[in-house]
Motif scaffolding. Sequence first.
Motif, PDB file in Angstrom:
ATOM      1  N   TYR A  41       0.609  -0.982   0.147  1.00 20.46           N
ATOM      2  CA  TYR A  41       0.373   0.338  -0.020  1.00 20.46           C
ATOM      3  C   TYR A  41       1.082   1.187   0.178  1.00 20.46           C
ATOM      4  CZ  TYR A  41      -3.917  -3.187   1.084  1.00 20.46           C
ATOM      5  OH  TYR A  41      -4.782  -4.064   0.195  1.00 20.46           O
ATOM      6  N   ALA A  42       2.066   1.409   1.023  1.00 18.22           N
ATOM      7  CA  ALA A  42       2.728   2.302   0.716  1.00 18.22           C
ATOM      8  C   ALA A  42       3.123   3.503  -0.819  1.00 18.22           C
ATOM      9  CB  ALA A  42       4.162   2.531   1.493  1.00 18.22           C
ATOM     10  N   THR A  43       3.727   1.699  -1.412  1.00 18.83           N
ATOM     11  CA  THR A  43       4.181   1.843  -3.109  1.00 18.83           C
ATOM     12  C   THR A  43       3.045   2.613  -3.798  1.00 18.83           C
ATOM     13  OG1 THR A  43       5.469   0.133  -2.454  1.00 18.83           O
ATOM     14  CG2 THR A  43       5.462   0.689  -4.629  1.00 18.83           C
ATOM     15  N   MET A  44       2.096   1.298  -3.840  1.00 18.38           N
ATOM     16  CA  MET A  44       0.579   2.778  -3.884  1.00 18.38           C
ATOM     17  C   MET A  44       0.288   3.648  -3.957  1.00 18.38           C
ATOM     18  SD  MET A  44      -1.822  -0.774  -3.514  1.00 18.38           S
ATOM     19  CE  MET A  44      -2.889  -0.534  -4.712  1.00 18.38           C
ATOM     20  N   ILE A  45       0.449   4.154  -2.947  1.00 24.69           N
ATOM     21  CA  ILE A  45       0.269   5.437  -2.608  1.00 24.69           C
ATOM     22  C   ILE A  45       1.849   6.463  -3.441  1.00 24.69           C
ATOM     23  CG2 ILE A  45       0.257   7.173  -0.311  1.00 24.69           C
ATOM     24  CD1 ILE A  45      -1.483   4.767   1.357  1.00 24.69           C
ATOM     25  N   ASN A  46       3.052   6.198  -2.751  1.00 23.03           N
ATOM     26  CA  ASN A  46       3.528   6.614  -3.605  1.00 23.03           C
ATOM     27  C   ASN A  46       3.970   6.544  -4.956  1.00 23.03           C
ATOM     28  OD1 ASN A  46       5.228   7.164  -0.840  1.00 23.03           O
ATOM     29  ND2 ASN A  46       6.655   5.304  -1.248  1.00 23.03           N
ATOM     30  N   GLN A  47       2.818   6.408  -5.786  1.00 23.89           N
ATOM     31  CA  GLN A  47       2.955   5.739  -7.154  1.00 23.89           C
ATOM     32  C   GLN A  47       1.986   7.458  -7.443  1.00 23.89           C
ATOM     33  OE1 GLN A  47       2.175   2.135  -8.275  1.00 23.89           O
ATOM     34  NE2 GLN A  47       4.785   1.611  -8.330  1.00 23.89           N
ATOM     35  N   VAL A  48       0.842   7.502  -6.667  1.00 29.76           N
ATOM     36  CA  VAL A  48      -0.187   8.155  -7.256  1.00 29.76           C
ATOM     37  C   VAL A  48      -0.406   9.694  -7.198  1.00 29.76           C
ATOM     38  CG1 VAL A  48      -1.783   6.199  -7.377  1.00 29.76           C
ATOM     39  CG2 VAL A  48      -1.918   8.103  -5.737  1.00 29.76           C
ATOM     40  N   THR A  49       0.961   9.918  -6.023  1.00 31.72           N
ATOM     41  CA  THR A  49       1.765  10.710  -5.327  1.00 31.72           C
ATOM     42  C   THR A  49       1.807  12.228  -5.989  1.00 31.72           C
ATOM     43  OG1 THR A  49       1.373  10.140  -3.067  1.00 31.72           O
ATOM     44  CG2 THR A  49       2.210  12.255  -2.911  1.00 31.72           C
ATOM     45  N   ILE A  66      -2.888  24.621 -18.259  1.00 29.48           N
ATOM     46  CA  ILE A  66      -2.564  24.805 -16.498  1.00 29.48           C
ATOM     47  C   ILE A  66      -3.884  24.639 -15.622  1.00 29.48           C
ATOM     48  CG2 ILE A  66      -2.352  26.400 -14.221  1.00 29.48           C
ATOM     49  CD1 ILE A  66       0.276  27.165 -16.813  1.00 29.48           C
ATOM     50  N   PRO A  67      -4.139  24.006 -14.476  1.00 31.25           N
ATOM     51  CA  PRO A  67      -6.256  23.373 -13.888  1.00 31.25           C
ATOM     52  C   PRO A  67      -6.168  25.106 -13.555  1.00 31.25           C
ATOM     53  CG  PRO A  67      -4.033  22.567 -12.539  1.00 31.25           C
ATOM     54  CD  PRO A  67      -3.819  23.002 -13.896  1.00 31.25           C
ATOM     55  N   SER A  68      -7.462  25.230 -13.450  1.00 29.56           N
ATOM     56  CA  SER A  68      -8.079  26.781 -12.613  1.00 29.56           C
ATOM     57  C   SER A  68      -7.901  27.268 -11.020  1.00 29.56           C
ATOM     58  CB  SER A  68      -9.247  27.487 -13.375  1.00 29.56           C
ATOM     59  OG  SER A  68     -10.352  25.781 -12.971  1.00 29.56           O
ATOM     60  N   HIS A  69      -7.295  25.932 -11.097  1.00 28.40           N
ATOM     61  CA  HIS A  69      -7.849  25.485  -9.303  1.00 28.40           C
ATOM     62  C   HIS A  69      -6.077  24.938  -8.849  1.00 28.40           C
ATOM     63  CE1 HIS A  69      -8.841  25.880  -5.260  1.00 28.40           C
ATOM     64  NE2 HIS A  69      -8.984  27.072  -5.407  1.00 28.40           N
ATOM     65  N   PRO A  70      -5.583  24.946  -8.020  1.00 29.01           N
ATOM     66  CA  PRO A  70      -5.202  24.394  -7.467  1.00 29.01           C
ATOM     67  C   PRO A  70      -5.359  22.689  -6.911  1.00 29.01           C
ATOM     68  CG  PRO A  70      -4.886  26.343  -6.732  1.00 29.01           C
ATOM     69  CD  PRO A  70      -5.726  26.155  -7.258  1.00 29.01           C
ATOM     70  N   GLN A  71      -6.562  22.828  -6.400  1.00 27.28           N
ATOM     71  CA  GLN A  71      -6.874  21.737  -5.865  1.00 27.28           C
ATOM     72  C   GLN A  71      -8.157  20.788  -7.264  1.00 27.28           C
ATOM     73  OE1 GLN A  71      -9.369  22.885  -2.375  1.00 27.28           O
ATOM     74  NE2 GLN A  71      -7.456  22.912  -1.552  1.00 27.28           N
ATOM     75  N   ASP A  72      -7.887  21.563  -7.503  1.00 26.33           N
ATOM     76  CA  ASP A  72      -8.946  21.111  -9.288  1.00 26.33           C
ATOM     77  C   ASP A  72      -8.508  19.477  -9.584  1.00 26.33           C
ATOM     78  OD1 ASP A  72     -10.477  22.805 -10.086  1.00 26.33           O
ATOM     79  OD2 ASP A  72      -9.989  23.282 -11.474  1.00 26.33           O
ATOM     80  N   PRO A  73      -9.100  18.081  -9.734  1.00 22.81           N
ATOM     81  CA  PRO A  73      -8.784  17.179  -9.129  1.00 22.81           C
ATOM     82  C   PRO A  73      -7.761  16.285 -11.062  1.00 22.81           C
ATOM     83  CG  PRO A  73     -10.873  16.526  -9.944  1.00 22.81           C
ATOM     84  CD  PRO A  73     -10.333  18.239  -9.534  1.00 22.81           C
ATOM     85  N   GLN A  74      -6.343  16.110 -10.695  1.00 23.73           N
ATOM     86  CA  GLN A  74      -5.892  15.572 -11.401  1.00 23.73           C
ATOM     87  C   GLN A  74      -5.079  14.006 -11.469  1.00 23.73           C
ATOM     88  OE1 GLN A  74      -2.582  18.685 -11.926  1.00 23.73           O
ATOM     89  NE2 GLN A  74      -4.198  20.411 -12.753  1.00 23.73           N
ATOM     90  N   GLY A  75      -4.980  13.083 -12.750  1.00 26.22           N
ATOM     91  CA  GLY A  75      -4.765  11.853 -12.887  1.00 26.22           C
ATOM     92  C   GLY A  75      -5.578  11.170 -11.715  1.00 26.22           C
ATOM     93  N   ARG A  76      -4.874   9.593 -11.079  1.00 29.45           N
ATOM     94  CA  ARG A  76      -5.637   9.467 -10.761  1.00 29.45           C
ATOM     95  C   ARG A  76      -6.124   9.131  -9.420  1.00 29.45           C
ATOM     96  NH1 ARG A  76      -1.518   4.430 -10.565  1.00 29.45           N
ATOM     97  NH2 ARG A  76      -2.506   3.323  -9.314  1.00 29.45           N
ATOM     98  N   SER A  77      -7.162   8.899  -9.602  1.00 37.00           N
ATOM     99  CA  SER A  77      -8.174   8.461  -8.981  1.00 37.00           C
ATOM    100  C   SER A  77      -7.837   7.727  -7.557  1.00 37.00           C
ATOM    101  CB  SER A  77     -10.008   8.272  -8.531  1.00 37.00           C
ATOM    102  OG  SER A  77     -10.540   8.211  -7.582  1.00 37.00           O
ATOM    103  N   LEU A  78      -7.523   8.444  -6.156  1.00 33.98           N
ATOM    104  CA  LEU A  78      -7.569   8.120  -4.935  1.00 33.98           C
ATOM    105  C   LEU A  78      -9.093   6.867  -4.184  1.00 33.98           C
ATOM    106  CD1 LEU A  78      -5.785  10.450  -3.388  1.00 33.98           C
ATOM    107  CD2 LEU A  78      -4.407   7.809  -4.765  1.00 33.98           C
ATOM    108  N   GLU A  79     -10.375   6.872  -4.953  1.00 40.94           N
ATOM    109  CA  GLU A  79     -10.575   5.469  -4.384  1.00 40.94           C
ATOM    110  C   GLU A  79     -10.668   4.636  -3.712  1.00 40.94           C
ATOM    111  OE1 GLU A  79     -13.984   7.076  -4.068  1.00 40.94           O
ATOM    112  OE2 GLU A  79     -13.910   9.219  -4.277  1.00 40.94           O
TER     113      GLU A  79
END
Length: 84
Positions: A41-49, A66-79
């Motif tokens: 799980y540490a490896t999985m978290i480090n890959q998506v961070t 460039i996203p319009s807001h810094p908190q706009d979701p980008q990349g893979r989901s962390l669901e």
Amino acid sequence: MAGRLAAFFKNAWAKEPVLVASFTIGGLALILPSLSPYTKYATMINQVTPYNYPVPIRDDGNMPDIPSHPQDPQGRSLEWLKKL
């Protein structure tokens, strides 16, 4: 072969039990982390961070990458992380 190995360990334990115990603990310390579910799980978290975190900039409307807001979701989901 197994008999000779067992005899070697029996003899080593009889002569130097502290060295045998320390090498055993050291060997386990090298092997066990790779078998741990925490490592998975540490490896999985480090890959998506993200390596580079977003920096607030002034958008003039001419920056499509460039996203319009810094908190706009980008990349893979962390669901998957929330479901643990």
